[in-house]
Design a protein around this motif. Structure first.
Motif, PDB file in Angstrom:
ATOM      1  N   ASP A 328      64.854  -5.154   5.866  1.00 31.56           N
ATOM      2  CA  ASP A 328      63.588  -4.582   6.496  1.00 31.56           C
ATOM      3  C   ASP A 328      63.346  -2.961   6.698  1.00 31.56           C
ATOM      4  O   ASP A 328      62.358  -2.370   5.801  1.00 31.56           O
ATOM      5  CB  ASP A 328      63.104  -5.263   7.674  1.00 31.56           C
ATOM      6  N   HIS A 329      64.458  -2.248   6.899  1.00 34.18           N
ATOM      7  CA  HIS A 329      64.336  -1.038   6.910  1.00 34.18           C
ATOM      8  C   HIS A 329      64.663  -0.344   5.483  1.00 34.18           C
ATOM      9  O   HIS A 329      64.300   0.699   5.221  1.00 34.18           O
ATOM     10  CB  HIS A 329      65.436  -0.356   7.887  1.00 34.18           C
ATOM     11  N   LEU A 330      65.495  -1.091   4.703  1.00 38.26           N
ATOM     12  CA  LEU A 330      65.690  -0.464   3.338  1.00 38.26           C
ATOM     13  C   LEU A 330      64.438  -0.598   2.807  1.00 38.26           C
ATOM     14  O   LEU A 330      64.099   0.189   1.796  1.00 38.26           O
ATOM     15  CB  LEU A 330      66.834  -1.318   2.741  1.00 38.26           C
ATOM     16  N   GLU A 331      63.799  -1.538   2.957  1.00 35.94           N
ATOM     17  CA  GLU A 331      62.422  -1.772   2.170  1.00 35.94           C
ATOM     18  C   GLU A 331      61.287  -0.622   2.548  1.00 35.94           C
ATOM     19  O   GLU A 331      60.635  -0.178   1.842  1.00 35.94           O
ATOM     20  CB  GLU A 331      61.921  -3.100   2.234  1.00 35.94           C
ATOM     21  N   GLU A 422      68.131   4.455  13.173  1.00 36.36           N
ATOM     22  CA  GLU A 422      67.803   5.821  12.911  1.00 36.36           C
ATOM     23  C   GLU A 422      67.101   6.307  14.208  1.00 36.36           C
ATOM     24  O   GLU A 422      66.288   7.460  14.184  1.00 36.36           O
ATOM     25  CB  GLU A 422      66.875   6.175  11.716  1.00 36.36           C
ATOM     26  N   GLY A 423      67.569   5.870  15.397  1.00 36.40           N
ATOM     27  CA  GLY A 423      66.869   6.613  16.490  1.00 36.40           C
ATOM     28  C   GLY A 423      67.889   7.318  17.176  1.00 36.40           C
ATOM     29  O   GLY A 423      68.996   6.923  17.776  1.00 36.40           O
ATOM     30  N   ALA A 424      67.926   8.598  17.251  1.00 34.63           N
ATOM     31  CA  ALA A 424      69.002   9.636  17.523  1.00 34.63           C
ATOM     32  C   ALA A 424      68.692  10.194  18.796  1.00 34.63           C
ATOM     33  O   ALA A 424      67.326  10.347  19.595  1.00 34.63           O
ATOM     34  CB  ALA A 424      69.110  10.672  16.555  1.00 34.63           C
ATOM     35  N   LEU A 425      69.899  10.292  19.721  1.00 36.23           N
ATOM     36  CA  LEU A 425      69.737  11.045  20.990  1.00 36.23           C
ATOM     37  C   LEU A 425      70.362  12.191  20.825  1.00 36.23           C
ATOM     38  O   LEU A 425      71.534  12.301  20.484  1.00 36.23           O
ATOM     39  CB  LEU A 425      70.323  10.241  22.014  1.00 36.23           C
ATOM     40  N   ILE A 426      69.751  13.250  21.305  1.00 37.55           N
ATOM     41  CA  ILE A 426      70.293  14.882  20.973  1.00 37.55           C
ATOM     42  C   ILE A 426      70.451  15.481  22.461  1.00 37.55           C
ATOM     43  O   ILE A 426      69.328  15.296  23.173  1.00 37.55           O
ATOM     44  CB  ILE A 426      69.393  15.578  20.041  1.00 37.55           C
ATOM     45  N   GLY A 427      71.548  15.967  22.933  1.00 36.13           N
ATOM     46  CA  GLY A 427      71.583  16.703  23.992  1.00 36.13           C
ATOM     47  C   GLY A 427      71.829  18.439  23.645  1.00 36.13           C
ATOM     48  O   GLY A 427      72.844  18.538  22.578  1.00 36.13           O
ATOM     49  N   ARG A 444      63.186   9.697  16.231  1.00 30.84           N
ATOM     50  CA  ARG A 444      63.320   8.464  15.247  1.00 30.84           C
ATOM     51  C   ARG A 444      62.948   9.231  13.760  1.00 30.84           C
ATOM     52  O   ARG A 444      61.735   9.379  13.766  1.00 30.84           O
ATOM     53  CB  ARG A 444      62.282   7.547  15.912  1.00 30.84           C
ATOM     54  N   SER A 445      63.982   9.095  12.970  1.00 30.12           N
ATOM     55  CA  SER A 445      63.681   9.296  11.579  1.00 30.12           C
ATOM     56  C   SER A 445      63.139   8.128  10.748  1.00 30.12           C
ATOM     57  O   SER A 445      63.378   6.961  11.185  1.00 30.12           O
ATOM     58  CB  SER A 445      64.951   9.671  10.833  1.00 30.12           C
ATOM     59  N   ASN A 446      62.217   8.427   9.909  1.00 29.50           N
ATOM     60  CA  ASN A 446      61.501   7.473   9.220  1.00 29.50           C
ATOM     61  C   ASN A 446      60.858   6.471  10.130  1.00 29.50           C
ATOM     62  O   ASN A 446      61.261   5.034  10.001  1.00 29.50           O
ATOM     63  CB  ASN A 446      62.518   6.734   8.104  1.00 29.50           C
ATOM     64  N   ALA A 447      60.203   6.976  10.886  1.00 31.02           N
ATOM     65  CA  ALA A 447      59.403   6.156  12.304  1.00 31.02           C
ATOM     66  C   ALA A 447      58.220   5.624  11.381  1.00 31.02           C
ATOM     67  O   ALA A 447      57.063   5.995  11.458  1.00 31.02           O
ATOM     68  CB  ALA A 447      59.253   7.282  13.220  1.00 31.02           C
ATOM     69  N   GLY A 448      58.455   4.073  11.147  1.00 28.21           N
ATOM     70  CA  GLY A 448      57.251   3.433  10.634  1.00 28.21           C
ATOM     71  C   GLY A 448      56.803   3.846   9.280  1.00 28.21           C
ATOM     72  O   GLY A 448      56.101   3.170   8.775  1.00 28.21           O
ATOM     73  N   GLN A 449      57.183   4.939   8.676  1.00 31.70           N
ATOM     74  CA  GLN A 449      57.139   5.424   7.353  1.00 31.70           C
ATOM     75  C   GLN A 449      58.050   6.323   6.721  1.00 31.70           C
ATOM     76  O   GLN A 449      58.665   6.982   7.463  1.00 31.70           O
ATOM     77  CB  GLN A 449      55.724   6.390   7.472  1.00 31.70           C
ATOM     78  N   ARG A 452      58.674  10.089   7.829  1.00 25.66           N
ATOM     79  CA  ARG A 452      58.025  10.802   8.905  1.00 25.66           C
ATOM     80  C   ARG A 452      58.851  10.626  10.105  1.00 25.66           C
ATOM     81  O   ARG A 452      59.607   9.693  10.271  1.00 25.66           O
ATOM     82  CB  ARG A 452      56.715   9.855   9.318  1.00 25.66           C
ATOM     83  N   THR A 453      58.966  11.627  10.964  1.00 28.55           N
ATOM     84  CA  THR A 453      59.870  11.640  12.204  1.00 28.55           C
ATOM     85  C   THR A 453      59.059  11.693  13.513  1.00 28.55           C
ATOM     86  O   THR A 453      58.026  12.616  13.483  1.00 28.55           O
ATOM     87  CB  THR A 453      60.894  12.893  11.809  1.00 28.55           C
ATOM     88  N   PHE A 454      59.342  11.000  14.449  1.00 30.93           N
ATOM     89  CA  PHE A 454      58.934  11.061  15.618  1.00 30.93           C
ATOM     90  C   PHE A 454      59.915  11.715  16.629  1.00 30.93           C
ATOM     91  O   PHE A 454      61.007  11.379  16.552  1.00 30.93           O
ATOM     92  CB  PHE A 454      58.515   9.885  16.170  1.00 30.93           C
ATOM     93  N   GLN A 455      59.407  12.771  17.537  1.00 31.69           N
ATOM     94  CA  GLN A 455      60.324  13.362  18.456  1.00 31.69           C
ATOM     95  C   GLN A 455      59.816  13.385  19.907  1.00 31.69           C
ATOM     96  O   GLN A 455      58.471  13.912  19.841  1.00 31.69           O
ATOM     97  CB  GLN A 455      60.517  14.677  17.617  1.00 31.69           C
ATOM     98  N   ALA A 456      60.426  13.322  20.804  1.00 32.19           N
ATOM     99  CA  ALA A 456      60.168  13.748  22.225  1.00 32.19           C
ATOM    100  C   ALA A 456      61.197  14.204  22.844  1.00 32.19           C
ATOM    101  O   ALA A 456      62.365  14.042  22.739  1.00 32.19           O
ATOM    102  CB  ALA A 456      59.774  12.080  22.831  1.00 32.19           C
TER     103      ALA A 456
END
Length: 715
Positions: A328-331, A422-427, A444-449, A452-456
């Motif tokens: 699914d993620h490869l697609e 692809e959910g990364a945790l960064i300190g 989160r890289s390639n977040a749903g698209q 596209r990257t989502f970051q908090a």
């Protein structure tokens, strides 16, 4: 006559002793004046010396000979005992010496002869040192190289690049070595001429002393290209394509074209590249055949081609010992739709996207035949993704120094797949002379698209600059499309939201003294960038345009809305193969609020390594009565530098200019300039930068010299 003979004999026998057992006669009646009588041997009777008793009689000698075989084809007898003397006692050195007169006893064997030889790897070879002889002055000859005929076909420069004579730098041990190099260059000249289609070309080398009797040699390579061969019939042996004539169009070899190696090989490579982009992933080129005709100087070209099936995209399948992504993620990462005509560029794009995640130790994408019919008469081809997970954690660090800002060290720990996929945790942490802070980030890289990257992020920070001191806490979210060194994108953007609480000091012009205040800031930052440069970290050509807009509201007593706007452009022009001229321009403005109502951390400042070099950090612009910078609502900055690179090193002279203004618009007045020079050490992760600059028309209190050390170009 008799007298003459007697005289000869007298001369021959004078002073000779008489032999025993030989009868002599005396010549009598010498004539007066001839001297005494002479004794001559008497020939009659002849007397024979007694026989030696040790001589073996013939009969006994014949009997002692070994009997020979009557068969002339019989094998020879062994010779192992040939020549050995007969010994009647046990064969010891003493008995042999006793029985064989004149033979000394053999010497005892030297024990060193039985020892093993020294290994060749341990054998030390040192050159013989001859006293008074300097190794650098060993006899040699010098020569010059002349090339004739190749300039007519544009090959002389290429020949000199590959020439054995040129590679010898005009020195050789002897003339034989020069001749060997010349013969090698003859073959080189012929190969080069043939590569351009001159198959009748010849080359000959000559050596001569120049000038005569000087010991210097002139080596001349004389080439005769002959007639140029051209293509005659061009024929491709293979199945028909869809569309018709696709192979002929992509090969693009036509009758009458010169038979040039680069041209022919390039045409074949184009077929191997372009056909998989148009539905033929399994194409194979056979071995070309070119039949030359010496009379017409034409060559008939034949290329066998195995097209394989015309294909369309099917499903993605995966395998691997330690897979990272499911199907699914490869697609999600692919840019094509099932049923489309196969295009290898889409396959390469998927492979690059997987590599850009940095989550694999090995990853490969390849087409696999299914035998199933597809649309438009194609065969469905699946993509097989072979994947094995790599190390997901990364430690990174960065250290820099600049005058006015001091040292700054930043370190981070990243787990790139803590929340799959692809959910990364960064300190991260920052420790510097004027800045300290920690932060935690979820990304989160390639977040749903794709892309596209989502970051908090949550961060706390302390800053102590000349303009202000602040304690800040930040909560932020962002969606972005970013470039990376592996995946540099033309269009990039981000948009998001920030909530900032900050306690800062500032100069209160109403009170005439500094005081502290606390602001609550809400912002909706956005950015868009357009990048056509050739490299993300070290561009040498192209340009970039960046635009930032951040509608904000600061609350201190009451809400005050405003917007922070910034536009920046950079350009890179290669003036030569080793010099790149780079330029930068930046303008900014903050409408909607007075400067003194802005939190000091949200104002514009100029000066420092990423701004106007030669000045300290935030040193430019208006100042408060206590002499500290207060920032402004607008700025402009300009920079130009010449980046000269030699090998992995570089020298960069530069001139920067800029100013900060209290008003809304940058007027360009009172511009300040800084000039300097920098050094670069180019590495595989980007250049290391050291810049030294000084202000032009320096004012009291400004730094005489400013130093900046960091990673990456200034812009």
């Amino acid at each position: 006559m008799r007298i003459g003979v007697e005289a000869v004999w007298l001369a021959a026998l004078a002073g000779t002793a008489f032999l025993p057992g030989v009868a002599y006669a005396q010549v009598s009646d010498p004539k007066p004046g001839q001297g005494a009588p002479v004794a001559l041997p008497n020939p009659d009777p002849v007397q024979i010396a007694p026989q030696d008793e040790t001589i073996v009689p013939d009969a006994e000698f014949e009997a002692a000979l070994p009997k020979l075989s009557d068969d002339i084809n019989a094998p020879l007898e062994p010779i192992k005992d040939f020549g050995k003397p007969a010994v009647t006692q046990p064969a010891t050195p003493a008995t042999v010496a006793d029985q064989i007169e004149g033979f000394p006893p053999p010497a005892a064997e030297d024990p060193a002869l039985a020892e093993p030889l020294t290994p060749l790897a341990q054998f030390k070879v040192e050159p013989v040192k001859i006293e008074g002889l300097d190794d650098e002055k060993v006899a040699s000859i010098r020569y010059t190289t002349a090339v004739e005929g190749l300039d007519k076909v544009g090959l002389e420069s290429r020949f000199r690049e590959l020439s054995a004579l040129e590679d010898g730098d005009g020195k050789a041990a002897n003339a034989t070595m020069v001749a060997a190099r010349a013969r090698e260059d003859e073959r080189l000249a012929i190969r080069l001429m043939q590569s351009l289609g001159y198959y009748d070309g010849t080359a000959i080398s000559t050596l001569e002393q120049s000038p005569k009797n000087s010991g210097n040699v002139r080596a001349t390579i004389t080439a005769t290209p002959g007639n140029l061969y051209r293509l005659g019939q061009v024929r491709i042996v293979g199945d028909p394509t869809v569309p018709v004539g696709l192979l002929d169009r992509e090969l693009n070899l036509n009758p009458g074209d010169p038979i040039q190696a680069e041209r022919v090989q390039g045409a074949e490579a184009n077929v191997s590249l372009r056909l998989p982009q148009q539905g033929y992933p399994f194409i194979k080129l056979g071995e070309r055949d070119i039949l030359l005709d010496e009379e017409t100087q034409l060559g008939d070209y034949t290329l066998p081609v195995d097209l394989g099936p015309r294909a369309s995209f099917g499903a993605i399948v995966t395998e691997g010992r330690r897979p990272v992504f499911d199907v699914d993620h490869l697609e999600l990462l692919r840019r094509y739709k099932p049923g489309q005509i196969y295009d290898t560029r889409a396959v390469d794009d998927l492979r690059e996207a997987l590599i850009a995640t940095s989550l694999f130790s090995t990853v490969a994408v390849e087409p696999v035949r299914t035998g199933q019919p597809g649309p438009e008469g194609t065969e469905v081809v699946n993509l097989l993704v072979r994947q094995n997970a790599g190390r997901p954690r990364t430690l990174a660090g960065e250290v820099g120094y600049s005058t006015g800002q001091g040292f700054r060290a930043e370190g981070s720990w990243t787990h790139r797949n803590f929340f799959p996929p692809e959910g990364a945790l960064i300190g991260s942490a920052v420790l510097g002379t004027q800045e300290q802070g920690v932060s935690a980030t979820f990304r989160r890289s390639n977040a749903g698209q794709r892309d596209r990257t989502f970051q908090a992020q949550a961060a706390v920070n302390h800053s102590d600059y000349a303009a202000f001191e602040s304690y800040t806490g930040t909560l932020a979210v962002r969606w972005s499309r970013d470039s990376t060194p592996i995946w540099q994108k033309r269009w990039t953007y981000f948009y998001g939201a920030e909530l900032v609480g900050s306690n800062e000091d500032q100069f209160n012009f109403n009170k005439g003294a500094r005081d502290r205040g606390t602001w609550l800031i809400a912002a909706l930052p956005g950015f868009v960038g357009y990048d056509v440069s050739d490299n993300l970290l070290n561009p040498t050509r192209g340009f970039r345009i960046k635009a930032n807009a951040s509608p904000e509201t600061s609350v201190r007593g009451r809400a005050r809305p405003y917007a922070r706007l910034m536009l920046e452009g950079t350009v890179y022009y290669p003036a030569s193969s080793s010099i790149v001229v780079a330029g930068r321009a930046r303008i900014g403005s903050i409408p909607g609020i007075a400067r003194n109502d802005l939190p000091p951390s949200r104002r514009y400042y100029a000066g420092g390594g990423g701004s106007v070099r030669g000045f300290g950090y935030q040193e430019l612009g208006p100042r408060s009565p206590d002499g500290r910078p207060v920032g402004g609502r607008s700025l402009n900055e300009f920079a130009i530098e010449a980046r000269y690179r030699f090998g992995n090193y570089g020298i960069v002279p530069f001139i920067d200019a800029g100013q900060v203004y209290e008003g809304l618009y940058p007027t360009g007045k009172n511009m300040r300039f800084g000039a300097g020079i920098g050094g670069r050490l180019y590495t595989n992760f980007g250049p290391l930068r050291v810049d030294v600059a000084t202000p032009i028309a320096r004012k009291p209190g400004e730094s005489k010299v400013a130093l900046y050390i960091s990673i990456g170009q200034a812009f």
